[in-house]
Design an enzyme around this catalytic site. Structure first.
Site, PDB file in Angstrom:
ATOM      1  N   CYS A  26      -3.952  40.076 -20.570  1.00  0.00           N
ATOM      2  CA  CYS A  26      -3.965  41.455 -20.494  1.00  0.00           C
ATOM      3  C   CYS A  26      -5.460  41.696 -20.866  1.00  0.00           C
ATOM      4  O   CYS A  26      -6.293  40.811 -20.480  1.00  0.00           O
ATOM      5  CB  CYS A  26      -2.895  42.005 -21.630  1.00  0.00           C
ATOM      6  SG  CYS A  26      -3.048  41.340 -23.218  1.00  0.00           S
ATOM      7  N   HIS A 544      -8.178  16.289 -52.659  1.00  0.00           N
ATOM      8  CA  HIS A 544      -7.165  15.516 -52.454  1.00  0.00           C
ATOM      9  C   HIS A 544      -5.863  16.192 -52.216  1.00  0.00           C
ATOM     10  O   HIS A 544      -4.919  16.716 -53.239  1.00  0.00           O
ATOM     11  CB  HIS A 544      -6.902  14.150 -53.638  1.00  0.00           C
ATOM     12  CG  HIS A 544      -5.982  13.237 -53.061  1.00  0.00           C
ATOM     13  ND1 HIS A 544      -4.395  13.272 -53.055  1.00  0.00           N
ATOM     14  CD2 HIS A 544      -6.267  11.862 -52.822  1.00  0.00           C
ATOM     15  CE1 HIS A 544      -4.197  12.095 -52.662  1.00  0.00           C
ATOM     16  NE2 HIS A 544      -5.287  11.163 -52.608  1.00  0.00           N
TER      17      HIS A 544
END
Length: 627
Positions: A26, A544
């Site tokens: 589009c 971590h």
């Protein structure tokens, strides 16, 4: 990255050419219908330069902005080349109840989106003629006006043929045959017979008198039946006679079924949808327009606004006007423009300023995706401004009963779609509503905007999220959004005992891991679950993601940097799929550690919830002891 390189990356991360059943575009989006949606890597697609955003739903939509045509051409060229090399047909996703909603939405988008330019252009052309007549430039009784009016009238008059073509293309049936079958409904000789006094019958059966011009659903139902009949007879018909026998049987079966059953049924379906919209507006009035305008940013963000296209076209076709979706869209589109212009004025980031200006201009002319995905949805302050601006303008436009006369994205360039020769105030009210949307959203965004609270700047790696040093202390931004957890409460003795370093942990609610400081990536585990950065001020950190997630061998993680890369505050480092980590039985709690904390006094600056980019830790260098 060039267009060709970006196209190659996009095709790769949607699962390759073999996974693409259909590709459309589009004004701002590449729309992929995929055989297997799970093969689309959303995080990798978002990381491609030039990709504004990604929406996974009825289709996988990749938003690339104004360069969509070039990107579409590049991807299609790559698809064609790959298909030629592979020589294998694309696997089609089987129909199932699980994918019913996606299949229906994909069908709606495929049928109606391609015809929008034609009806939009015709509608605006018609509104300009009405405007010229209203100001006295062109008499509505003149031959010039009548001849020119026949141009847009022809588009709507033969709308069934446009829909027949796009439906046939979607269902992969013979296009000329589809046009010939539906053409019967708008053939002048047939319509004259059906509408003559006393009507007409076929073999003793009365032919329903239905006005098929400007209708869409009779064509869709006819071509759905055609696709079944054509495939059946193609399968059972011998090759030597297939070229004429299959079309013959399609005509013999589909045309009578369309004339007596499917055509009238489709017409009634259009009437019902039109009545539903009119009833909704008639029952709730301006409140309905206001509420729709307010939620449009969220509806458009997932592509569900396309569901409004069929009833809007049906309403316009039968009534010649529409007072709900197209009016709410005017309020929303201009609110997007006003808010992004305010961001461009307020931000200190040159990159964000350029993005906001470009997005604001697009929204001003009715194309909101660049503003939505580039600015609005990433910044809650802008989203609030847009919603309030949209609802304010929507309330006014609904109260004064503003009406649209063309199906096109409302904006400054298409504002003539609100011209009403019988009611000059309709156009004036549209201009007032436009002004309300611009002013309210602009003023709110101008007042609310903070570079320090901008998710867009975090994505861009701009300076908006940097935490400035104060009183000789260094500050680290939170790498994730979630809930702060003291290290003492982390269920891992290495972290809780501060063996690696002091710091804090976050129980994340979002898997994006962003850099807390500017510096260099020094560690990136092969399992992708941990990353280390040495800051420009000497602070060394380790993030971590999760506890014991090394066991997952990197499966739930996507990295966006490498060892040795320079990073800035807020830059995306890693994306973690928290759902996958949790499903595998691992804790998502993420320690954020100062590895060389022996050199620093570390203070946690926040408690409770924290947002990515918000100040999290303060570090102050310890004074060296004198010997």
């Amino acid at each position: 990255m060039s267009t060709q390189e970006a196209a190659k990356a996009i095709l790769e991360h949607v699962g390759g050419a073999g996974n693409v059943s259909k590709l459309q575009h589009c004004s701002t989006r590449l729309r992929f219908a995929l055989a297997d949606d799970s093969k689309a890597d959303e995080a990798a697609l978002k990381a491609i330069p030039g990709v504004i955003g990604v929406v996974k739903g009825p289709q996988t939509q990749v938003i690339v902005g104004s360069k969509v045509a070039d990107m579409y051409a590049a991807v299609e060229k790559l698809r064609s080349g790959t298909a030629a090399q592979d020589g294998a047909p694309v696997e089609r996703r089987p129909l199932s109840w699980k994918h019913a909603g996606s299949t229906v939405m994909d069908f709606i988008v495929s049928v109606f989106t391609p015809i929008i330019p034609a009806i939009a252009g015709a509608g605006i052309f018609k509104s300009l003629l009405v405007l010229a007549s209203a100001v006295g430039w062109l008499s509505s009784s003149s031959d010039n006006f009548k001849v020119l009016s026949s141009i847009p009238d022809a588009v709507f008059g033969f709308l069934p043929l446009l829909v027949a073509y796009t439906t046939a293309k979607k269902l992969d049936v013979n296009r000329p045959l589809a046009l010939g079958i539906v053409g019967v409904l708008v053939y002048p000789a047939f319509t004259a017979l059906a509408t003559r006094e006393g009507g007409v019958d076929l073999f003793g059966l009365d032919v329903p008198s239905v006005p098929y011009n400007a209708q869409v659903f009779p064509s869709i139902l006819a071509i759905l039946l055609l696709s079944v009949v054509e495939r059946f007879f193609t399968k059972i018909t011998p090759g030597p006679i297939r070229v004429f026998f299959v079309p013959l049987m399609c005509i013999v079966i589909v045309v009578p079924a369309t004339i007596f059953l499917l055509g009238p049924l489709g017409y009634q379906l259009g009437v019902l949808l039109t009545a539903a919209l009119i009833a909704l507006y008639g029952t709730f009035g301006w409140v309905a327009v206001m509420l729709l305008a307010g939620v449009l940013p969220l509806i458009i963000s997932v592509g569900m606004h396309k569901a409004f296209i069929p009833p809007t076209i049906a309403t316009m076709a039968s009534a010649g006007r529409e007072s709900f979706y197209l009016v709410a869209s005017l309020a929303h589109n201009l609110s997007e423009a006003g808010a992004t212009f305010a961001v461009a004025l307020r931000t200190k980031s040159t990159t964000l300023r350029a993005t906001s200006l470009s997005a604001g201009v697009s929204a001003l002319f009715g194309i909101t995706e660049p503003a939505l995905y580039g600015v609005t949805l990433q910044n809650r302050r802008v989203l609030v401004s847009v919603i309030i601006g949209s609802m304010s303008a929507g309330a006014y436009l609904g109260l004064v009963q503003t009406t649209a006369f063309a199906v096109v994205g409302p904006g400054v360039g298409s504002i003539s779609m609100y011209v009403d020769a019988a009611n000059p105030w309709n156009f004036i009210n549209a201009l007032i509503g436009l002004g309300i949307a611009l002013v309210v959203s602009f003023t709110l965004a101008l007042f609310l905007w903070r570079d320090s609270d901008s998710a867009t700047l975090r994505v861009m790696g701009g300076t908006g999220t940097a935490v400035e040093p104060a009183n000789g202390a260094g500050h680290l931004a939170s790498p994730m959004t979630g809930v702060i957890v003291p290290l003492d409460d982390v269920d891992d003795s290495v972290f809780s005992a501060r063996i690696i370093g002091d710091g804090v942990a976050i129980r994340p609610t979002d898997g994006a891991v962003r850099s807390p400081l500017a510096g260099e990536v020094t560690v990136l585990m092969d399992s992708k679950h941990a990353i280390g950065i040495r800051g420009d001020d000497g602070v060394e950190i380790l993030i971590h993601v999760g506890i014991d997630t090394v066991q997952l061998d990197g499966a739930p993680f996507t990295t966006h940097v490498a060892v040795g890369d320079r990073v800035v505050v807020g830059q995306l480092l890693v994306e973690a799929d928290l759902a996958v980590i949790s499903a595998a039985g691992y804790d998502t709690t993420t320690p954020v550690l100062i590895v060389n904390s022996k050199n620093y006094d570390v203070t946690v600056e926040e408690a409770g919830s924290v947002t990515s980019g918000q100040a999290l830790l303060a570090t102050k260098a310890k004074e060296k002891e004198l010997v």
